[in-house]
Design a protein around this motif. Structure first.
Motif, PDB file in Angstrom:
ATOM      1  N   GLN A 243      -6.582  86.285 105.011  1.00 21.01           N
ATOM      2  CA  GLN A 243      -5.150  86.152 104.723  1.00 21.01           C
ATOM      3  C   GLN A 243      -4.301  86.153 105.986  1.00 21.01           C
ATOM      4  OE1 GLN A 243      -4.602  85.366 101.583  1.00 21.01           O
ATOM      5  NE2 GLN A 243      -6.799  85.773 101.345  1.00 21.01           N
ATOM      6  N   GLY A 244      -4.943  86.184 107.151  1.00 20.43           N
ATOM      7  CA  GLY A 244      -4.207  86.070 108.403  1.00 20.43           C
ATOM      8  C   GLY A 244      -4.158  87.316 109.261  1.00 20.43           C
ATOM      9  N   LEU A 245      -4.783  88.407 108.834  1.00 19.76           N
ATOM     10  CA  LEU A 245      -4.819  89.604 109.664  1.00 19.76           C
ATOM     11  C   LEU A 245      -5.813  89.440 110.805  1.00 19.76           C
ATOM     12  CD1 LEU A 245      -4.850  92.774 107.358  1.00 19.76           C
ATOM     13  CD2 LEU A 245      -2.975  91.928 108.772  1.00 19.76           C
TER      14      LEU A 245
ATOM     15  N   ALA B 151       5.082  91.264  97.831  1.00 18.42           N
ATOM     16  CA  ALA B 151       5.396  91.700  99.188  1.00 18.42           C
ATOM     17  C   ALA B 151       6.505  92.739  99.179  1.00 18.42           C
ATOM     18  CB  ALA B 151       5.789  90.504 100.046  1.00 18.42           C
ATOM     19  N   GLU B 152       7.509  92.551  98.301  1.00 19.97           N
ATOM     20  CA  GLU B 152       8.605  93.510  98.259  1.00 19.97           C
ATOM     21  C   GLU B 152       8.154  94.885  97.782  1.00 19.97           C
ATOM     22  OE1 GLU B 152       9.593  90.620  94.725  1.00 19.97           O
ATOM     23  OE2 GLU B 152       8.513  90.534  96.644  1.00 19.97           O
ATOM     24  N   ASP B 153       7.087  94.944  96.996  1.00 16.06           N
ATOM     25  CA  ASP B 153       6.546  96.240  96.582  1.00 16.06           C
ATOM     26  C   ASP B 153       6.004  97.001  97.785  1.00 16.06           C
ATOM     27  OD1 ASP B 153       7.087  95.720  93.887  1.00 16.06           O
ATOM     28  OD2 ASP B 153       5.152  94.739  93.591  1.00 16.06           O
ATOM     29  N   ALA B 154       5.205  96.321  98.596  1.00 15.88           N
ATOM     30  CA  ALA B 154       4.636  96.958  99.782  1.00 15.88           C
ATOM     31  C   ALA B 154       5.736  97.383 100.747  1.00 15.88           C
ATOM     32  CB  ALA B 154       3.663  96.006 100.466  1.00 15.88           C
TER      33      ALA B 154
ATOM     34  N   VAL C 288       3.106  92.353 106.450  1.00 16.93           N
ATOM     35  CA  VAL C 288       2.650  92.535 107.829  1.00 16.93           C
ATOM     36  C   VAL C 288       2.633  91.210 108.567  1.00 16.93           C
ATOM     37  CG1 VAL C 288       0.712  93.256 109.286  1.00 16.93           C
ATOM     38  CG2 VAL C 288       1.286  94.562 107.234  1.00 16.93           C
ATOM     39  N   THR C 289       1.970  90.198 107.985  1.00 17.64           N
ATOM     40  CA  THR C 289       1.766  88.930 108.692  1.00 17.64           C
ATOM     41  C   THR C 289       3.034  88.095 108.835  1.00 17.64           C
ATOM     42  OG1 THR C 289       1.115  87.864 106.620  1.00 17.64           O
ATOM     43  CG2 THR C 289      -0.657  88.811 107.962  1.00 17.64           C
ATOM     44  N   GLU C 290       3.973  88.238 107.902  1.00 14.74           N
ATOM     45  CA  GLU C 290       5.200  87.435 107.957  1.00 14.74           C
ATOM     46  C   GLU C 290       6.448  88.267 108.244  1.00 14.74           C
ATOM     47  OE1 GLU C 290       5.549  85.052 104.444  1.00 14.74           O
ATOM     48  OE2 GLU C 290       3.590  84.089 104.709  1.00 14.74           O
ATOM     49  N   GLN C 291       6.478  89.502 107.716  1.00 11.44           N
ATOM     50  CA  GLN C 291       7.666  90.335 107.912  1.00 11.44           C
ATOM     51  C   GLN C 291       7.554  91.284 109.099  1.00 11.44           C
ATOM     52  OE1 GLN C 291      10.432  89.848 105.982  1.00 11.44           O
ATOM     53  NE2 GLN C 291       9.264  88.178 105.044  1.00 11.44           N
ATOM     54  N   GLY C 292       6.340  91.437 109.624  1.00 10.75           N
ATOM     55  CA  GLY C 292       6.153  92.224 110.832  1.00 10.75           C
ATOM     56  C   GLY C 292       6.165  93.727 110.665  1.00 10.75           C
ATOM     57  N   LEU C 293       5.928  94.231 109.444  1.00  6.42           N
ATOM     58  CA  LEU C 293       5.889  95.675 109.252  1.00  6.42           C
ATOM     59  C   LEU C 293       4.690  96.290 109.975  1.00  6.42           C
ATOM     60  CD1 LEU C 293       8.023  94.977 107.079  1.00  6.42           C
ATOM     61  CD2 LEU C 293       7.013  96.771 105.657  1.00  6.42           C
ATOM     62  N   ASP C 294       4.811  97.558 110.300  1.00  3.84           N
ATOM     63  CA  ASP C 294       3.786  98.284 111.050  1.00  3.84           C
ATOM     64  C   ASP C 294       2.515  98.411 110.210  1.00  3.84           C
ATOM     65  OD1 ASP C 294       2.227 100.104 112.465  1.00  3.84           O
ATOM     66  OD2 ASP C 294       3.953 101.290 113.106  1.00  3.84           O
ATOM     67  N   PRO C 295       1.407  97.826 110.649  1.00  6.31           N
ATOM     68  CA  PRO C 295       0.176  97.854 109.841  1.00  6.31           C
ATOM     69  C   PRO C 295      -0.451  99.234 109.712  1.00  6.31           C
ATOM     70  CG  PRO C 295      -0.247  96.875 111.983  1.00  6.31           C
ATOM     71  CD  PRO C 295       1.248  97.035 111.876  1.00  6.31           C
ATOM     72  N   ARG C 296       0.023 100.207 110.509  1.00  5.61           N
ATOM     73  CA  ARG C 296      -0.547 101.550 110.397  1.00  5.61           C
ATOM     74  C   ARG C 296      -0.277 102.172 109.038  1.00  5.61           C
ATOM     75  NH1 ARG C 296       1.936 104.647 115.406  1.00  5.61           N
ATOM     76  NH2 ARG C 296       3.768 103.530 114.606  1.00  5.61           N
ATOM     77  N   ASN C 297       0.709 101.648 108.317  1.00  3.45           N
ATOM     78  CA  ASN C 297       1.082 102.221 107.026  1.00  3.45           C
ATOM     79  C   ASN C 297       0.506 101.449 105.843  1.00  3.45           C
ATOM     80  OD1 ASN C 297       2.781 104.383 108.060  1.00  3.45           O
ATOM     81  ND2 ASN C 297       4.077 102.722 108.802  1.00  3.45           N
TER      82      ASN C 297
END
Length: 603
Positions: free
Chosen positions: A315-317, A246-249, A277-286
């Motif tokens: 995976q939860g998306l 996850a930290e890589d993404a 995305v699913t846990e940290q809330g980053l913008d899925p557009r990227n």
């Protein structure tokens, strides 16, 4: 019924604009109208019921609640019956050669699974045939009924000084390729230390791509997110598919890159990274979905981008989010948003009729307004592409190999030695740098089958030098006398032989020399399975279904030898990939990829 036809490139939007407006306004009839669908709108993030689509000249003209004004006497009308209308799926990063088949056969295999756009990096064939090989695949791609865009390989060889490929490409080759009509950008820049060190070859290739206004693909395979990572990003790569955590993404997206999450035949990197995305809330557009490497058996039996989307949803998306990552996000990244990636006016009419969005149950596949597949069956016939003789007979061993070529002499007087061992990691591309204590018998280092340490050899096959580099590998679990050889050996594509018996290793290597390349498994002198790949030693000229059947026979034979790895062939093919940590083998020797240097086999 399969329709035989030739395919031509779609007319540009600029040439179609007036016709699109006329159909949208009801002044002219559409070629095709699809009625009563549930529009999966990847721009707004909605699913809009009661939608009609009007198509002319292979492009969407109208997307709205009622297209009756666009229906004329010659208009074909399809009732979607309330099913979902989904944009055709895009694979943002992949290597056709990993499917063991040509571009044509790859397209035949994936179209029924909803893939209508592929962004391919032919650096496998480039390492064997150079720029001519890239041009061959570029020209084949242009003739496809779907969108197959080509990235110019950036690293041939992938790690200069640590391996010797069959060819070498530089900035001048990149500059030439950028003028070709179907080149979309620069393929994955794997020499990440070179970028961070301002290597002129890397700097030059990236600069030529940026000058052409095209996308620079990335490949940062190190877990180090410190200064080397920051230097790499500053050098210009715009995406990366090598993350496993996850930290890589998160790190890539924060630096302005696109995080490409891959689910290939043997690379399972979506589940861990999608948590950004699913846990940290980053913008899925990227975030973008891709496959990277898909085995022919996976394509025929499990699917392609539909498989990746299903997995991402599991995976939860949200389904709409997963579909965005496989459509509009990809199109925007490659500056093709006005051409593909969505069901909207002006775009190519690439779409799917889907009955179950969560399971991605694809009933029909359309490309440029033509139905290409229905109920999982291809409805068109794509003419085979004829590769020239110069693309074949590329396996040059220089001699007939014997068992003694795989002997590993121990240091004089030693009864036991400690050696470096390449450790395979299931479902991931990286390896581990392991160590093992091995016995010495008659001056030669012995394998240790009981502890899963067998022998690996890299056989030079481009220049006929007769060179063999020997080492050890762990993870395949072979319990019988056997050997598997393959001329698919990313990225320089020499020949890799892994075995527990030297006689079998010699027989396997010689067999591939006879057939012009491929992969073969021997046990106790008997050939158990063979997949011939005469095109550059990388691709078969047979149908994908035939290749998949042969590949399944190979997989079953490996299981009988004791190998239980998921898609072990893919793991085998990466053992010489000297740009992914930790330990690899090349024609130069054993390579520590954490330090990018050659190391001794003995510790």
């Amino acid at each position: 019924m399969v329709k035989k036809q030739a395919f031509s490139a779609p007319r540009p939007w600029t040439e179609m604009a007036t016709a699109l407006v006329d159909v949208a306004m009801g002044r002219k009839p559409a070629d095709l109208v699809v009625r009563n669908g549930r529009w999966v709108n990847v721009h707004s993030g909605e699913v809009i019921p009661g939608t009609d689509l009007a198509i002319v000249g292979g492009r969407f003209a109208y997307c709205g609640p009622n297209a009756s004004h666009a229906i004329g006497t010659g208009t074909k009308v399809v009732d979607a019956g309330g099913r979902y209308l989904v944009p055709g799926l895009c694979d943002a990063h992949m290597h056709v050669e990993s499917g063991m088949v040509t571009v044509t056969e790859f397209a035949r295999a994936v179209i029924p699974h909803g893939t209508t756009s592929m962004f391919i990096d032919p650096h496998e064939i480039a390492n064997v045939l150079g720029l001519n090989g890239v041009r061959l695949m570029h020209d084949e791609a242009v003739a496809m009924p779907i969108n197959v865009h080509v990235q110019m390989p950036s690293c041939v060889p992938s790690a200069p000084g640590l391996e010797n490929a069959g060819a070498s490409l530089g900035p001048q080759d990149v500059a030439e390729a950028m003028t070709w009509p179907n080149i979309i950008g620069l393929g994955e820049v794997m020499n990440f230390p070179g970028v961070a060190a301002n290597d002129p070859v890397m700097v030059g290739g990236i600069a030529e791509t940026v000058k052409a206004g095209k996308t620079v693909g990335g490949h940062y395979a190190s877990p180090d997110l410190g200064l080397p990572f920051h230097g790499y990003v500053a050098g210009g790569p715009e995406d990366d598919h090598e993350g496993t955590r996850a930290e890589d993404a998160i790190a890539r997206v924060r630096q302005g890159m696109k995080a490409m999450l891959r689910l290939g035949s043997a690379w399972y990197d979506v589940a861990t990274q999608i948590k950004a995305v699913t846990e940290q809330g980053l913008d899925p557009r990227n975030f973008i979905l891709c496959t990277d490497d898909s085995h022919s058996g996976t394509l025929v039996h499990d699917g392609h981008m539909d498989r990746v989307v299903r997995h991402a949803i599991a995976q939860g998306l949200k389904p709409i989010t997963a579909i965005q990552m496989a459509t509009i996000n990809t199109a925007q990244h490659f500056r093709l948003e006005r051409e593909l990636g969505s069901i909207t006016p002006g775009r190519l009419a690439d779409f799917l009729i889907v009955s179950d969005l969560v399971e991605m149950t694809i009933d029909e596949v359309y490309g440029r307004g033509v139905r290409l597949a229905k109920a999982g069956k291809l409805e068109i016939d794509i003419p085979a592409y004829d590769y020239p003789k110069s693309a074949k007979n590329t396996v040059k061993l220089g001699k007939k190999l014997k068992a003694k070529d795989f002997d590993i002499a121990a240091p004089e007087g030693a009864n036991e030695v400690r050696v470096r061992v390449i450790g395979v990691i299931e479902n991931q591309a990286p390896t581990r740098a392991l160590e093992a204590d091995l016995a010495v018998e008659d001056g030669l280092v012995a394998m240790d089958r009981r502890n899963d340490v067998c022998q690996i050899a890299l056989v030079e096959r481009h220049r006929g030098t007769g060179g063999v580099v020997n080492g050890f590998v762990s993870g395949f679990g072979y319990m019988q006398d056997c050997a598997m050889a393959s001329t698919v050996a990313h990225d320089s594509h020499h020949m890799i032989v892994v075995g527990t018996n030297k006689e079998d290793m010699a027989k396997a290597a010689n067999r591939l020399g006879e057939v012009g390349g491929g992969v073969v498994l021997f046990s106790k002198g008997k050939e158990l399975a063979l997949v011939e790949m005469p095109i550059a030693g990388l691709m078969s000229d047979e149908r994908a279904e035939v290749v998949a059947e042969k590949a399944e026979k190979l997989t079953e034979a490996m299981r009988k030898m004791g190998c239980s790895l998921n898609n072990a062939y893919m793991q085998h093919s990466l053992l010489a990939l000297v740009v992914i940590p930790e330990l690899r083998i090349s024609d130069a020797g054993i390579i520590d990829v954490t330090k990018f240097e050659k190391v001794d086999l003995f510790i």
